[in-house]
Enzyme design. Structure first.
Site, PDB file in Angstrom:
ATOM      1  CB  SER A  99      -0.956  -0.061   1.196  1.00 37.21           C
ATOM      2  OG  SER A  99      -1.956   0.893   1.097  1.00 37.21           O
ATOM      3  CG  HIS A 115      -6.001  -2.176   1.429  1.00 35.95           C
ATOM      4  ND1 HIS A 115      -5.395  -2.087   0.200  1.00 35.95           N
ATOM      5  CD2 HIS A 115      -5.317  -1.334   2.234  1.00 35.95           C
ATOM      6  CE1 HIS A 115      -4.389  -1.220   0.262  1.00 35.95           C
ATOM      7  NE2 HIS A 115      -4.325  -0.757   1.485  1.00 35.95           N
TER       8      HIS A 115
END
Ligand code: NAG
Ligand code: NAG
Ligand code: NAG
Ligand code: NAG
Length: 408
Positions: A174, A382
């Site tokens: 990320s 995520h």
């Protein structure tokens, strides 16, 4: 060589390797056998304790950046190829350790022979020092740009010097991918110091970002940024023992308030089923995030949603962009300079690293070796790249095999 063809071959290779790496790892003897991986014993441990409790060796390395920030690297040292693990926004090196020796990437890599280095971004709970005592307003004046253009170069130089190597392998998640792109485009001489970058849930263009709050937050971003500044709210999501205790409690499987935890994780990450995180680890996971970042960093990410560009921070003051950049608009990061070999891992169910945005990124990156897509049917969200119940099989094993191959 035709890129698609070599990508295909590499991908097949990785999956073939999973089996053999798996078997090899079983034979490796760990230092300790005190596997304290049940959740309650992890909830309050920091990175150092997570490493030593599990019987692994530990070193701590403070690294000074050229602008005087002191970032802390933790290392699980051994003679072997160095690999640097770079966490996500508002998180810390804990994220690579919290699932314990069987499921966390730091331990998985160490066990097969890597010298593992863990980065902590400026401003997180481990990297709050500066060589000078700056006023808070000045200290917190950074975003992911400085992490990429200053922290990472200092970190990489430090590791290569200490290990007498000329290259290292990089794994980012990320924000850990964002700052890689910033480094490799603003300081292109660093591309040759990376033998391979594994980028999980890449975040650069974010115009398709999905979050219930995103429109509310970005509609008046300039005013929000101004207000935060007036209120002296320079740090966001700071590490808070009280908040972490709250999370450890409501996220406990037996908690009557578990619905609060479910809701929060669904709203924040799109996680439909908390059991996609390792159930026994949920209180420990929840008790370690957030670990803090700057308000400016958060604003910088949100600006990308508004501008639909991957560009430098947009200053709101009159003529401020002119002063800083010599142009009224912030310059765009030149992704075409990112020449290190890269593997991208993307999930079709990720709200933050959207497949539509990754397509933009992919069309501009010059050296993608592997492009791995996690099918929508997996509902892989995520956080699961780091904290997921399926992380070992879907993420860690392929990374381990790939990096063994690269560092052969
Ligand atoms: C979860 O709650 C149970 C019962 O209240 C308690 O025994 C257990 O220690 C808690 N687990 C964690 C990790 O806090
Ligand atoms: C923050 O950094 C920018 C760019 O370096 C600079 O122009 C600005 O004056 C700084 N602001 C503060 C409050 O230090
Ligand atoms: C690398 O760091 C370790 C631990 O601090 C230290 O003992 C060693 O001397 C360093 N090596 C070099 C070459 O600087
Ligand atoms: C995703 O998985 C489903 C079910 O296994 C399959 O039908 C579909 O074709 C897959 N999609 C892609 C793009 O591979």
């Amino acid at each position: 060589m035709d890129l698609r063809n070599s990508t295909f071959i590499h991908t097949i290779f990785i999956f073939l390797c999973i089996g053999s790496a798996h078997n090899k790892r079983r034979k490796i003897k760990r230092f300790g056998n005190n596997d304290l991986s049940d959740a309650s014993s992890y909830t309050n441990l920091d990175s150092k304790q997570l490493i030593t409790t599990n019987g692994y060796p530990l070193e701590t390395h403070p690294v000074v950046t050229e602008d005087g920030y002191i970032v802390t690297l933790f290392r699980i040292p051994r003679r072997g190829p160095p690999v640097l693990l770079v966490h996500g926004i508002g998180d810390s090196s804990d994220s690579w350790l919290i699932l314990g020796p069987l499921d966390s990437l730091a331990f998985n890599l160490y066990d097969v022979g890597f010298d593992v280095w863990l980065y902590n971004a400026r401003g997180n709970k481990y990297s709050k020092e500066h060589t000078m005592s700056l006023p808070r307003k000045q200290y917190w004046n950074f975003s992911y740009e400085e992490m990429g253009s200053r922290d990472l170069p200092a970190t990489i130089d430090y590791i290569l010097l200490n290990t007498s190597q000329s290259k290292l392998s990089y794994v980012g998640f990320s924000q850990g991918t964002t700052i890689f792109f910033v480094m490799a485009s603003m300081r292109p001489e660093y591309n040759s110091k990376i033998n391979h970058a594994v980028l999980l849930a890449p975040v650069a263009w974010v115009s398709h970002l999905k979050s219930p709050f995103i429109d509310a937050l970005t509609q008046n971003l300039k005013q929000l940024a101004f207000l935060a500044d007036q209120l002296g709210l320079y740090e966001l999501f700071p590490h808070s023992p009280l908040l972490n205790l709250y999370h450890a409690n409501v996220c406990n499987k037996t908690s009557p308030a578990r619905v609060l935890c479910d809701t929060e994780y669904y709203i924040t990450y799109g996680l439909r089923d908390l059991n996609n995180l390792l159930p026994s680890k949920i209180p420990a996971i929840a008790s370690h995030i957030p670990a803090g970042t700057s308000t400016k960093n958060f604003v910088h990410f949100l600006q990308g949603y508004v501008s639909k560009e991957f560009q430098r921070y947009n200053y709101y003051g009159i003529d401020e962009n002119d002063v800083v950049y010599g142009s009224s608009k912030p310059p765009i990061y030149d992704i075409s300079s990112v020449s290190s070999p890269i593997s991208l891992f993307v999930s079709e169910s990720d709200w933050y690293s959207r497949i539509e945005d990754v397509k933009t990124l992919k069309s501009k990156l010059p050296n993608i070796v592997n492009y791995i897509v996690l099918n929508k049917t997996l509902e892989f969200t995520h956080l699961e790249y780091i904290y997921g119940a399926r992380v070992k099989h879907l993420i860690n094993d392929p990374i381990v095999s790939l990096l063994i191959y690269i560092n052969k």
